[in-house]
Design an enzyme around this catalytic site. Structure first.
Site, PDB file in Angstrom:
ATOM      1  CB  CYS A 104      -0.945   0.002   1.201  1.00 53.55           C
ATOM      2  SG  CYS A 104      -0.099  -0.048   2.807  1.00 53.55           S
ATOM      3  CG  HIS A 246      -3.977   0.837   4.704  1.00 48.95           C
ATOM      4  ND1 HIS A 246      -3.335  -0.029   3.852  1.00 48.95           N
ATOM      5  CD2 HIS A 246      -5.090   1.265   4.029  1.00 48.95           C
ATOM      6  CE1 HIS A 246      -4.030  -0.138   2.733  1.00 48.95           C
ATOM      7  NE2 HIS A 246      -5.078   0.642   2.805  1.00 48.95           N
ATOM      8  CG  ASN A 267      -7.798   1.154   0.392  1.00 52.83           C
ATOM      9  OD1 ASN A 267      -6.565   1.149   0.452  1.00 52.83           O
ATOM     10  ND2 ASN A 267      -8.540   0.408   1.178  1.00 52.83           N
TER      11      ASN A 267
END
Length: 302
Positions: A104, A246, A267
């Site tokens: 990520c 994250h 995302n």
């Protein structure tokens, strides 16, 4: 007066965790908990994504060595969306999928670099998340610091996806490869560089102003189990244990019909998650510390 109001807002945001909901989450069967939580009509709703496992992977290092920038006070709009402001930049409208890899931090930082290369340099390019093989050789799927990715953009440059397509197995197994898989592209000639990289001062006002002026940013935050189940609405941490950190790509902000102010982020878990891959996150949540880890840079214009 503003300071008092803002501190009160932060204190309220910090108290959103609900112990009763948390106990229900730990004890009820999945389908019962989903129905229970959604019946409470909070600002957001959850979904059971079945066996899908969403990977976290950010590492938030305060010793990143980047300068901190801020902006003079400006009158901020209630709503801003980079997809509308720079509608000619197609990368801003894209939702990507890191799949079963904790990359990520690469997607958030490198996708925002693609956006800013279009906005400021007028170059339409999909920069390669696969450069993780040189940022963290054989370790990229275990996560990394988005601040180090924007620093890499300055010092080493980023090639395009045409040169290095995303390949999870290679990220796990290969060392740094300064070569293109596409033999028609010269690696060194495909590099796109940043002029600088920086951290944004950790206030809602400074981050909002930076978004408006320069475009999408990468942000890191503390992740809890409830974020994984987000379906729609303005996410506020309500239940679930800490499960890691994250990173996402910040593209805007706004206030919904219930008066909840939020950050808008893309995302990297595909379009099946959240609001077609996007998430709205309530601003100023102490538990998330999102505003503390916001990074960007400006592309070098040749």
């Amino acid at each position: 007066m503003f300071g008092l109001v803002f501190l009160a807002f932060i204190a309220l945001a910090a108290s959103e965790f609900d112990h009763e909901i948390h106990e229900k989450f730990k004890t009820l069967p999945k389908h019962e908990f989903i129905s229970y939580f959604n019946s409470l009509n909070h600002s957001w709703a959850v979904e059971d994504y079945g066996e899908d496992e969403h990977f976290y992977g950010a590492q938030l290092d305060s010793n990143h060595g980047l300068p901190t920038i801020t902006h003079d006070a400006i009158e901020l709009p209630e709503y801003f969306d980079a997809r509308e402001e720079w509608s000619h930049c197609k990368t801003i409208k894209e939702v990507n999928n890191q799949a079963q890899c904790g990359s990520c931090f690469l997607f958030g930082a490198i996708n925002s670099a693609s956006d800013r290369t279009c906005i400021h340099a007028g170059v339409h390019v999909h920069l390669a998340e696969q450069e993780g093989d040189c940022i963290r050789p054989r370790e990229s799927c275990k996560g990394g610091d988005p601040a180090k990715v924007v620093s890499f953009w300055v010092k080493n440059g980023l090639v395009s996806q045409e040169c290095k397509p995303y390949d999870i197995l290679a990220l796990y197994n290969d060392g740094c490869k300064e070569e293109c898989r596409n033999s028609s592209i010269e690696y060194s000639q495909d590099k796109h560089y940043a002029e600088n990289a920086y951290k944004v001062h950790p206030t809602v006002e400074a981050i909002s102003a930076e978004l408006i002026k320069n475009g999408p940013l990468v942000v890191g935050f503390t992740a809890f189990a409830d974020f994984r189940k987000y379906r729609h609405g303005v996410y506020v941490h309500k239940f679930g244990d800490f499960i890691g950190y994250h990173a996402v790509r910040l593209i805007g902000f706004g206030i919904d019909e219930n008066g909840d102010d939020y950050w808008l982020a893309a995302n990297s878990w595909g379009k099946h998650w959240g609001e077609e891959g996007y998430v709205r996150i309530k601003r100023g949540q102490e538990a998330l510390k999102l505003e503390d880890h916001v990074y960007g840079g400006l592309p070098k214009i040749s």
